[in-house]
Motif scaffolding. Structure first.
Motif, PDB file in Angstrom:
ATOM      1  N   ARG A  95       0.876  -1.111   0.050  1.00 10.06           N
ATOM      2  CA  ARG A  95       0.048   0.015  -0.169  1.00 10.06           C
ATOM      3  C   ARG A  95       0.914   1.155   0.151  1.00 10.06           C
ATOM      4  O   ARG A  95       0.589   2.196  -0.816  1.00 10.06           O
ATOM      5  N   SER A 106       1.123   4.105  -2.767  1.00 10.86           N
ATOM      6  CA  SER A 106       0.529   5.419  -2.545  1.00 10.86           C
ATOM      7  C   SER A 106       1.585   6.415  -2.644  1.00 10.86           C
ATOM      8  O   SER A 106       1.404   7.667  -2.812  1.00 10.86           O
ATOM      9  N   ARG A 119      -1.940  -3.427  -5.329  1.00  8.89           N
ATOM     10  CA  ARG A 119      -2.948  -3.252  -6.333  1.00  8.89           C
ATOM     11  C   ARG A 119      -4.099  -2.519  -5.893  1.00  8.89           C
ATOM     12  O   ARG A 119      -5.013  -1.576  -6.339  1.00  8.89           O
ATOM     13  N   GLU A 120      -4.450  -2.790  -4.501  1.00  7.17           N
ATOM     14  CA  GLU A 120      -5.468  -1.889  -3.612  1.00  7.17           C
ATOM     15  C   GLU A 120      -5.018  -0.360  -3.713  1.00  7.17           C
ATOM     16  O   GLU A 120      -6.219   0.465  -3.479  1.00  7.17           O
ATOM     17  N   CYS A 121      -4.072   0.039  -3.822  1.00  3.08           N
ATOM     18  CA  CYS A 121      -3.831   1.599  -3.873  1.00  3.08           C
ATOM     19  C   CYS A 121      -3.519   1.897  -5.465  1.00  3.08           C
ATOM     20  O   CYS A 121      -2.890   2.782  -5.537  1.00  3.08           O
ATOM     21  N   GLY A 122      -3.822   1.201  -6.535  1.00  2.78           N
ATOM     22  CA  GLY A 122      -3.662   1.810  -7.835  1.00  2.78           C
ATOM     23  C   GLY A 122      -2.601   1.199  -8.473  1.00  2.78           C
ATOM     24  O   GLY A 122      -2.734   1.543  -9.767  1.00  2.78           O
ATOM     25  N   ASP A 137      -0.153  -1.352 -10.736  1.00  6.01           N
ATOM     26  CA  ASP A 137      -0.001  -2.432 -11.783  1.00  6.01           C
ATOM     27  C   ASP A 137       1.243  -3.173 -11.305  1.00  6.01           C
ATOM     28  O   ASP A 137       2.201  -2.649 -11.244  1.00  6.01           O
ATOM     29  N   LEU A 188      -6.177   4.318  -0.664  1.00  5.80           N
ATOM     30  CA  LEU A 188      -6.648   3.079  -1.137  1.00  5.80           C
ATOM     31  C   LEU A 188      -7.878   3.729  -2.229  1.00  5.80           C
ATOM     32  O   LEU A 188      -8.482   4.537  -2.259  1.00  5.80           O
ATOM     33  N   GLN A 189      -7.906   2.923  -3.328  1.00  2.28           N
ATOM     34  CA  GLN A 189      -8.684   3.259  -4.431  1.00  2.28           C
ATOM     35  C   GLN A 189      -9.946   2.631  -4.447  1.00  2.28           C
ATOM     36  O   GLN A 189     -10.121   1.361  -3.765  1.00  2.28           O
ATOM     37  N   TRP A 248     -13.317   0.357  -6.492  1.00  2.00           N
ATOM     38  CA  TRP A 248     -13.179  -0.788  -7.146  1.00  2.00           C
ATOM     39  C   TRP A 248     -12.791  -0.777  -8.425  1.00  2.00           C
ATOM     40  O   TRP A 248     -12.041  -1.479  -9.145  1.00  2.00           O
ATOM     41  N   GLN A 281      -8.220   0.242  -9.033  1.00  2.00           N
ATOM     42  CA  GLN A 281      -7.298  -0.816  -8.411  1.00  2.00           C
ATOM     43  C   GLN A 281      -6.629  -1.185  -9.628  1.00  2.00           C
ATOM     44  O   GLN A 281      -6.997  -1.251 -10.792  1.00  2.00           O
TER      45      GLN A 281
END
Length: 463
Positions: free
Chosen positions: A25, A29, A57-60, A62, A130-131, A133, A136
């Motif tokens: 994360r 971030s 991935r949860e924070c965007g 790849d 945090l992004q 749905w 992500q």
């Protein structure tokens, strides 16, 4: 949290899936949008990698998944894929119960202190972006990472008369070395070649003691040298055709002398033997010393005029190839050197070595003791360097007093051109250290106030 080589520690206590999730994360971030992820062979790596990838991935971010691969394989993949960062789930040469995470910059070099501080600050504040749905990151395989590394190794060396080699993989990710050496024509025998994160064949760290089986096998066969890796294959050490362990400083001297020419510079940490300076002097090159840690060596190796960087732990860096310590590349370079210059024992014998003394003293407060050591040494010696610990360049030799980063000890190293002088320098260094320890362990001091003599506790910052 981050040491000189990232995060390392026992799984389930210091290193957990929760920590890996948070690191993922934090990295995403902090603006690292495309990240290569790989891991070594430790069983715990699967869970940690899943958590790390989820956090990224949860924070965007790849993710490009390299799977089980050597650390230099992952580091090389970062600039090649235009990624912003790379993360390897590994404890490197640490024992099987440990694991960790090591972060790589877009250049393929380890994160520098400023980058690590940024990640550590986010972890401390739990400040994550945090992004939702639909924001992500994605996850895609990177199946060719090892093959691309292998191709780069084949291009990096020219071996006219391939020698026979024993490769001690150490049950880790260094099998790439055996494959490449075989592909360039070497007769290769592998030892501890099965991947197993419990490291049943030998401890993960290659040392003179842990490579006894490699030494015996080389001595009993017609192999011309043996090479060995740690768990994630960023390190490489060797034995010669007689099975004799090649001293680490001598291996550094051989690589440095081969890489350098007149006017060039080689990066090596404080405490590196004078043998390296003398070997380089024969080709008109010199040493620039750094703090201990392959990250600091890599930073210095990136400067103009620095053609090689080495740490006697077994981390070797050719900056024109990659800024990451690359054990398989080092193995190929050593094979090339033997094929071109003759038996490894002869090459080792060409490097003049000197008496060196090492010992450690336990201390309760390393910071306070080292502060006292600095003061005392500066009072007694003219040529003092405090880049990393306290280094004294004395007549005919040197000594280094340096606090361990992982143990409650201060290490003493002394070297000179003759045994008597080395022993004297060691004794001088130990005397300074013992004086500092004694001064910092005094429970109270006397003082006079208002004409009344009394005792007071010794303030920690005044020892």
């Amino acid at each position: 949290m981050f040491g000189t080589s990232g995060i390392r520690g026992p799984v389930g206590t210091e290193v957990t899936a929760s920590l890996a999730l948070s690191v993922g994360r934090a990295v995403a971030s902090d603006g690292y949008d495309r990240v290569v992820v790989g891991r070594d062979v430790r069983k715990s790596g699967a869970v940690l990698t899943d958590a790390l990838t989820a956090g990224l991935r949860e924070c965007g971010a790849d993710v490009l998944e390299a799977g089980v691969a050597s650390t230099p394989t992952v580091a090389r993949a970062v600039p090649r894929t235009d990624a912003d960062a790379g993360i390897v789930v590994t404890a490197s040469h640490n024992p099987a119960p440990d694991n960790g995470l090591k972060l790589w910059a877009a250049s393929g070099k380890a994160f520098d202190p400023e980058q690590l501080e940024g990640i550590a600050a986010r972890l401390e504040a739990e400040e994550y972006d945090l992004q939702p749905w639909d924001g992500q990151g994605s996850s895609d395989p990177l199946p060719d990472a090892t093959e691309r590394h292998a191709a780069a190794l084949r291009e990096a060396v020219t071996v006219g008369d391939p020698p026979s080699v024993v490769v001690d993989v150490g049950n880790g990710t260094g099998g790439l070395t055996a494959r490449v050496l075989s592909a360039i024509g070497c007769d290769v025998t592998t030892l501890n070649g099965q991947r197993d994160g419990a490291f049943p064949g030998r401890p993960s760290e290659p040392t003179r003691e842990t490579l006894a089986d490699l030494s015996a096998l080389v001595a009993a066969t017609d192999a011309e040298l043996g090479v060995a890796h740690d768990g994630d294959a960023d390190r490489m050490l060797a034995v010669d055709e007689t099975g004799s362990f090649v001293p680490k400083d001598v291996l550094l001297a051989l690589f440095a002398r081969e890489a350098a020419s007149d006017g060039d510079t080689v990066a090596a940490p404080v405490g590196t033997s004078m043998a390296v300076d003398d070997a380089l002097a024969t080709v008109g090159a010199s040493v620039t010393r750094t703090r201990v840690g392959d990250g600091f060596v890599a930073d210095r190796a990136a400067r103009p005029g620095v053609v090689f960087g080495g740490e006697p732990s077994g981390a070797w860096i050719w900056p024109d190839e990659t800024p990451c310590p690359d054990g398989p590349l080092a193995a190929c370079k050593l094979v090339e050197l033997v094929a071109d210059r003759g038996p490894l024992s002869g090459l080792v014998g060409s490097v003049e070595t000197y008496p060196i003394r090492r010992r450690s003293l336990e201390v309760a407060d390393k910071a306070a003791v080292m502060e006292r050591v600095r003061d005392r040494v500066r009072e007694r010696y003219d040529d003092v360097d405090v880049l990393d610990g306290v280094y004294v360049d004395a007549d005919g030799g040197w000594f280094l007093l340096r606090a361990s980063g992982t143990e409650p000890v201060v290490r003493v190293t002394a070297e000179a051109r003759d045994t008597a002088r080395a022993e004297q320098l060691e004794a001088d260094a130990v005397a300074v250290l013992e004086e500092a320890i004694e001064a910092c362990s005094e429970p109270e001091r006397r003082s006079d106030r208002d004409g009344v003599r009394r005792t007071e506790p010794l303030a920690p910052d005044r020892c």
